[in-house]
Scaffold this active site. Structure first.
Site, mmCIF file in Angstrom:
data_model
loop_
_atom_site.group_PDB
_atom_site.id
_atom_site.type_symbol
_atom_site.label_atom_id
_atom_site.label_comp_id
_atom_site.label_asym_id
_atom_site.label_seq_id
_atom_site.Cartn_x
_atom_site.Cartn_y
_atom_site.Cartn_z
ATOM 1 N N GLY B 40 -30.561 19.866 -15.916
ATOM 2 C CA GLY B 40 -31.056 18.975 -16.960
ATOM 3 C C GLY B 40 -30.686 19.494 -18.338
ATOM 4 N N GLY B 45 -34.321 21.039 -20.913
ATOM 5 C CA GLY B 45 -33.189 21.728 -20.299
ATOM 6 C C GLY B 45 -32.257 22.364 -21.315
ATOM 7 N N ARG B 330 -52.468 4.707 -25.802
ATOM 8 C CA ARG B 330 -51.583 3.768 -25.113
ATOM 9 C C ARG B 330 -52.239 3.077 -23.937
ATOM 10 N NH1 ARG B 330 -46.246 7.591 -25.331
ATOM 11 N NH2 ARG B 330 -45.957 7.233 -27.557
HETATM 12 C C1 LIG Z 1 -37.736 4.995 -25.197
HETATM 13 C C2 LIG Z 1 -38.539 6.258 -25.208
HETATM 14 C C3 LIG Z 1 -39.095 6.723 -26.385
HETATM 15 C C4 LIG Z 1 -39.831 7.905 -26.410
HETATM 16 N N1 LIG Z 1 -40.352 8.319 -27.600
HETATM 17 C C5 LIG Z 1 -41.034 9.486 -27.640
HETATM 18 C C6 LIG Z 1 -41.551 9.985 -28.872
HETATM 19 O O1 LIG Z 1 -41.388 9.370 -29.922
HETATM 20 N N2 LIG Z 1 -42.203 11.152 -28.869
HETATM 21 C C7 LIG Z 1 -42.381 11.870 -27.733
HETATM 22 O O2 LIG Z 1 -42.966 12.936 -27.802
HETATM 23 N N3 LIG Z 1 -41.903 11.430 -26.552
HETATM 24 C C8 LIG Z 1 -41.242 10.260 -26.470
HETATM 25 N N4 LIG Z 1 -40.758 9.818 -25.267
HETATM 26 C C9 LIG Z 1 -40.854 10.656 -24.077
HETATM 27 C C10 LIG Z 1 -39.791 11.742 -24.103
HETATM 28 O O3 LIG Z 1 -38.615 11.244 -24.652
HETATM 29 C C11 LIG Z 1 -39.463 12.302 -22.742
HETATM 30 O O4 LIG Z 1 -40.614 12.564 -22.040
HETATM 31 C C12 LIG Z 1 -38.697 13.598 -22.878
HETATM 32 O O5 LIG Z 1 -37.607 13.431 -23.728
HETATM 33 C C13 LIG Z 1 -38.251 14.124 -21.548
HETATM 34 O O6 LIG Z 1 -37.402 15.221 -21.756
HETATM 35 P P1 LIG Z 1 -36.913 16.119 -20.575
HETATM 36 O O7 LIG Z 1 -36.120 17.205 -21.172
HETATM 37 O O8 LIG Z 1 -38.075 16.509 -19.737
HETATM 38 O O9 LIG Z 1 -36.008 15.188 -19.639
HETATM 39 P P2 LIG Z 1 -34.810 14.178 -19.949
HETATM 40 O O10 LIG Z 1 -34.497 14.060 -21.372
HETATM 41 O O11 LIG Z 1 -35.113 12.957 -19.174
HETATM 42 O O12 LIG Z 1 -33.561 14.888 -19.314
HETATM 43 C C14 LIG Z 1 -33.323 14.934 -17.957
HETATM 44 C C15 LIG Z 1 -32.055 15.677 -17.735
HETATM 45 O O13 LIG Z 1 -31.945 15.990 -16.359
HETATM 46 C C16 LIG Z 1 -30.691 15.616 -15.868
HETATM 47 N N5 LIG Z 1 -30.868 15.301 -14.459
HETATM 48 C C17 LIG Z 1 -31.805 14.501 -13.886
HETATM 49 N N6 LIG Z 1 -31.670 14.513 -12.553
HETATM 50 C C18 LIG Z 1 -30.641 15.340 -12.272
HETATM 51 C C19 LIG Z 1 -30.022 15.774 -11.069
HETATM 52 N N7 LIG Z 1 -30.449 15.375 -9.886
HETATM 53 N N8 LIG Z 1 -28.949 16.599 -11.167
HETATM 54 C C20 LIG Z 1 -28.498 17.027 -12.381
HETATM 55 N N9 LIG Z 1 -29.072 16.667 -13.538
HETATM 56 C C21 LIG Z 1 -30.124 15.831 -13.480
HETATM 57 C C22 LIG Z 1 -30.247 14.472 -16.729
HETATM 58 O O14 LIG Z 1 -28.855 14.376 -16.703
HETATM 59 C C23 LIG Z 1 -30.784 14.926 -18.080
HETATM 60 O O15 LIG Z 1 -29.871 15.816 -18.660
HETATM 61 C C24 LIG Z 1 -40.028 8.626 -25.227
HETATM 62 C C25 LIG Z 1 -39.478 8.157 -24.046
HETATM 63 C C26 LIG Z 1 -38.773 6.972 -24.023
HETATM 64 C C27 LIG Z 1 -38.277 6.455 -22.719
#
Ligand SMILES: Cc1cc2nc3c(=O)[nH]c(=O)nc-3n(C[C@H](O)[C@H](O)[C@H](O)COP(=O)(O)OP(=O)(O)OC[C@H]3O[C@@H](n4cnc5c(N)ncnc54)[C@H](O)[C@@H]3O)c2cc1C
Ligand code: SF4
Ligand code: FES
Lengths: 257, 637
Positions: B40, B45, B330
């Site tokens: 990720g 990540g 929310r």
């Molecule tokens: C439209 C929207 C607006 C938002 N606005 C806000 C906000 O204003 N403030 C806030 O705090 N939060 C907000 N959120 C929530 C927040 O964006 C997410 O919870 C957060 O960014 C998740 O980050 P992450 O690093 O956990 O995962 P992600 O950013 O989802 O990254 C996942 C990563 O894992 C990789 N991956 C997944 N599965 C696999 C696999 N099997 N093999 C290899 N790679 C894989 C993907 O390629 C990606 O790189 C928002 C969410 C959305 C949908």
């Protein structure tokens, strides 16, 4: 309420670039697409086309997308000769079918540039952009190294202009639109963002030199100020950043041995 | 196995410091002898991969997209919280901690949440140092705004593109480590299995999405930062490639899955237009700072919104929750929208929408100020709906947005498999049963920059690692399983596409495991989901081959996992016969229809253990104690 008259479903002739992989030759293939709702996005129209192909046991058309809201930079198609299609400041995923008319012929191609080889159909390899950033598109600060965030006031105007530059989504439309397939708009946006900020000053010169050299090394063309990049850019990145980058580069080249 | 959260001793303010002091350190020369896999490149990540690279470990980082910069985090709009108290409005680490525990409806771990609030300030410092152009005031200092559910202004933002800017900051740090050869990047690689050897996570098996090659990668620790599973509902605000495959396959290798039914439904999304819909677009809830939510007082009022006089409008949030008004959390805003639509007062063609109106704000602040704050969101709205929100109220409706559930982790972010750490939205998180706005970005970066680099180091420092290569039989077994399951998907040759089946699954979940849940419905879901799963394995149609880029094959693989996860979500929702946060059990409500928690019976994290194919998962409970934030029913009245 709506800018367009109520439209009903359309029938379209699609001419889509098909190419099995990087090493094989490609060609245009024609498809008839019926029942296209004006409320669909362009990619949803292609999704539906693919549903039909899958059911018929044919290879669906490969195209990239992820966020489908104009921010990840993953999508990108040349539509009727225009990168990201006819609507200004709009990524392919945000383009809606109401921009087209019943009976239209739509030509769909991948980004075309030596530095962006085709992977399959409409999907290209843009890793050259990552390598340009790796060459210097960062401020060298390890985790834990920072001072209090408000210790460095930054004039709002500079912060805003840096933000304009930082809005680049790395889609590559600027390259696709440029007759020279130059990556100057993309590269200049990052150089400009950091040149405008106090945090970016320490590595300012190396950054300009290294990023520009990497851009050349990747096989992107030169900038001849056509301005097509700015017109195609979905995020309205201004060519004024190119002017700044050129100044940065010249200054850096003159003052570093 | 008993669940030990490994919460450090001592007063809550000192737990993290004490813990860090007692950690085993890895000396700098030894760090480069250890390989760490990070799956990720979202906020969690990318930030952890960069930080571990800076520390000197060898990092292998994987993502599905063509570049790490495109992870779903890029789409976050509204902002990121921190307890800086720059506006001098009474914020503090304690208040951020308190609000987050309360906002999560008392289903998170106090110690974790406290640490999150503690490191929140460091995140902002780090991000500014990276050159992230946060919004500023005319004096050149950082601007803040208040964000859904908070009464202080603690949210930092970069226009409506905060996630983009934070991710590009983490991506730039990551790029620097890639250049320094401390991180090796694998774009367009999907993790399809976790490899566990002698009880420890020792690697992963991936598929190269361009040529279909199945590859193994060995390491001393594996970090999953693979995001949330909202797309199990088919339509959500998540990016279309977001998926549950990595966490689900780790679950099947022994990682417990916690609180799978805790899903956040976001109140302000653009309504569905038809069956072609592939995703839902969020309108940031920062809009609720200035927009007013309303529906007509009368049922079935089809007049143009601008023709409905003030007296005939029901500003139902302001009416029902005078203290918080349009800024209620929310879950409450979403349920209230559903209620008015259920009463037949919904607006738009489908009747499944409510208005979010900026007319007052434009009058009060002027159009220019509104444009400055929300311009890009308004443009986005206009592009999608063909309506101009400066003139006509927006139409919005709730949509699946975020998953609080995820793999169970202890205080160190380690799962029930030693050496498997889970970060960001993928873990069951510090948000309890409901996440507050602008707190996911904070948590992702806290995990990645400030927590995991320490706790993973402690794990490396306190364990001995037998050398393992990808020739080990466990890798071979896993490669074989993965290859076979891909072959199977390709050979079913039925009649329905993955899209169609995922949409059907989404409808079942939205109906029975959506905004309102009850025993009858959940039992129905537990019948329907296995039926659909069976249909999937008998009637799926995948075209193309496994040896090239094949997106419909990728989708099918992800759906196979959703069809199992969905059942667990329904089971978890059925087990939890209380309403808390995003989980609303109709049986557990006050006479006014507000959610009612049942603290006597359910003050625990439900962690589910995989028991084998088609077996019911076993439930383990981590009991939660609240010493600092007294358990009270949330009230936003
Ligand atoms: C439209 C929207 C607006 C938002 N606005 C806000 C906000 O204003 N403030 C806030 O705090 N939060 C907000 N959120 C929530 C927040 O964006 C997410 O919870 C957060 O960014 C998740 O980050 P992450 O690093 O956990 O995962 P992600 O950013 O989802 O990254 C996942 C990563 O894992 C990789 N991956 C997944 N599965 C696999 C696999 N099997 N093999 C290899 N790679 C894989 C993907 O390629 C990606 O790189 C928002 C969410 C959305 C949908
Ligand atoms: S400058 Fe514009 S067109 Fe070029 S990559 Fe950035 S956003 Fe895309
Ligand atoms: S799919 Fe993300 S910008 Fe188009």
């Amino acid at each position: 309420m709506s800018n367009h008259a109520e439209q009903s479903d359309m029938r379209l002739h699609l001419k889509i670039w098909r190419q099995p992989d990087a090493d094989s030759p490609g060609k245009f293939v024609s498809f008839e697409k019926e029942k296209v709702s004006p409320d669909m996005s362009f990619l949803e129209m292609l999704d539906e086309l693919n549903e039909g192909l899958i059911k018929a046991g044919e290879d669906p058309v490969a195209f990239d997308s992820d966020c489908r809201e104009g921010i990840c930079g993953m999508c990108g198609l040349v539509i009727n000769g225009q990168a990201h299609g006819p609507r200004r400041s709009t990524t392919t995923c945000q383009l809606h079918m109401r921009e087209f008319k019943d009976g239209d012929t739509i030509t769909i191609e991948p980004w075309r540039a030596k530095a962006f080889p085709v992977i399959k159909d409409l999907v290209v390899d843009r890793s050259a952009f990552d390598r340009i950033i790796q060459a210097g598109g960062y401020i060298s600060v390890n985790t834990g190294n920072a001072q209090d965030a408000n210790a460095i006031p930054i004039p709002k105007r500079n912060a805003d202009e840096a933000m304009d530059a930082a809005s680049c989504i790395g889609c590559g439309a600027c390259v696709a639109a440029c007759p020279n397939a130059s990556a100057t708009l993309f590269t200049s946006a990052k150089i400009s963002q950091f040149a405008l900020l106090p945090q970016g000053q320490v590595e300012r010169k190396e950054r300009a030199i290294q990023m520009v050299s990497q851009m050349d090394f990747e096989g992107f063309g030169d900038c001849s100020n056509y301005g097509e990049c700015e017109a195609a850019c979905p995020k309205d990145i201004s060519i004024s950043h190119i002017a700044r980058m050129k100044r940065e580069y010249v200054k850096a080249a003159l003052t570093t041995a | 196995m008993t669940l030990d959260a490994k919460i450090p001793e001592g007063p809550i303010q000192e737990k993290w410091d004490n813990h860090r002091f007692h950690m085993k350190l890895v000396n700098p020369a030894n760090k480069r002898k250890h390989t760490i896999i990070v799956v990720g490149t979202g906020l969690a990540g990318a930030s952890v991969a960069a930080s571990l690279g800076e520390l000197g470990y060898n990092v292998k980082n994987f993502c599905i997209q063509d570049s790490p910069r495109r992870a779903h985090s890029i789409a976050a709009q509204g902002g990121i919280n921190a307890a800086k108290n720059y506006p001098n409005d009474g914020d503090s680490i304690w208040r951020l901690f308190y609000d987050t525990v309360k906002g999560g409806d008392y289903r998170s771990r106090e110690a974790n949440v406290y640490r999150l609030a503690q490191v929140s300030n460091d995140i902002i410092d780090q991000c500014v140092a990276q050159g992230i152009p946060f919004a500023r005031d005319y004096g050149g200092l950082l601007a803040n705004r208040s964000f859904g559910g908070a009464q202080v202004s603690r949210t930092f933002y970069a226009r409506g593109q905060t996630g983009q800017q934070l991710l590009l900051g983490a991506y730039s740090a990551l790029s620097r480590q890639i250049k320094a050869k401390k991180v090796e990047m694998f774009n367009r690689h999907e993790m399809l299995d976790l490899v566990v050897i002698d009880g420890k996570a020792r690697g992963i098996v991936t598929r190269n999405l361009i040529n279909g090659k199945i590859e193994s990668h060995a390491a001393d620790a594996v970090l999953l930062a693979t995001g949330g599973y909202g797309n199990v509902y088919y339509l959500s605000t998540n990016a279309v490639n977001s998926n549950a495959t990595a966490v689900w396959r780790a679950h099947k290798r022994g990682a417990y899955f916690a609180n799978p039914c805790f899903v956040q439904i976001h109140p302000t999304c653009i309504p569905v237009t038809g069956d072609h819909q592939s995703k839902l677009t969020l309108m940031s809830e920062s809009l609720r700072n200035d927009g007013r939510v309303w529906v007509p007082k009368a049922k079935g009022d089809k007049r143009h919104p601008n023709e409905i006089p003030e007296a005939e409008r029901d500003y139902y949030l302001e009416r029902r929750y005078p203290a918080f008004g349009n800024l209620v959390p929310r879950d409450i805003a979403s349920r209230a929208a559903k209620q008015v639509c259920d009463e037949g007062r919904g607006v738009g063609k489908t009747g499944l929408a409510v208005y979010l109106d900026f007319a007052d704000a434009i009058q009060r602040l002027g159009r220019k100020a509104v444009e400055e704050k929300y311009g890009n969101l308004f443009d986005m709205y206009e592009r999608i709906t063909d309506e101009n929100p400066y003139e006509v109220p927006m139409r919005i409706f709730p949509a699946i947005h975020y998953t609080m559930g995820g793999l169970w982790v202890d205080y160190n972010l380690q799962s029930t498999i030693p050496g498997l750490f889970v970060l960001g939205e993928a873990n069951f998180s510090d948000h309890g049963a409901n996440r507050l706005g602008a707190s996911a970005l904070m948590q992702g970066l806290a995990d990645g920059y400030y927590v995991a680099p320490y706790t993973v180091g402690n794990y490396i420092g306190s364990n001995k690692f037998e050398p393992v290569t990808t020739d080990h039989p466990a890798f071979k077994e896993s490669e074989k399983t993965v290859a076979e399951s891909i072959q199977k998907l390709l050979s079913i040759n039925g009649k329905k596409t993955a899209h169609e089946l995922n949409r059907e699954l989404g409808l079942i979940l939205w109906e029975y495991v959506g905004m309102g849940r009850n025993e009858t419905g959940l039992k129905k879901a537990l019948e329907e989901i296995p039926k659909l799963r069976q249909e999937f394995w008998e009637n799926l149609k995948v075209a193309g081959s496994g040896e090239t880029l094949n997106q419909n094959l990728e989708e099918a693989g992800r759906l196979a996992d959703y069809l199992e996860l969905a059942e667990l979500m329904a089971r978890d929702a059925l087990n939890r016969n209380e309403s808390c946060g995003g989980h609303f059990r109709e049986e557990s409500a006050t006479p006014e229809g507000e959610a009612r928690r049942n603290d006597e019976e359910y003050t625990y994290v439900a962690a589910w253990e995989y028991k084998g194919k088609d077996q019911v998962q076993a439930l383990h409970k981590e009991h939660l104690t609240f010493e600092h934030v007294p358990l009270t029913q949330r009230s936003y009245k």
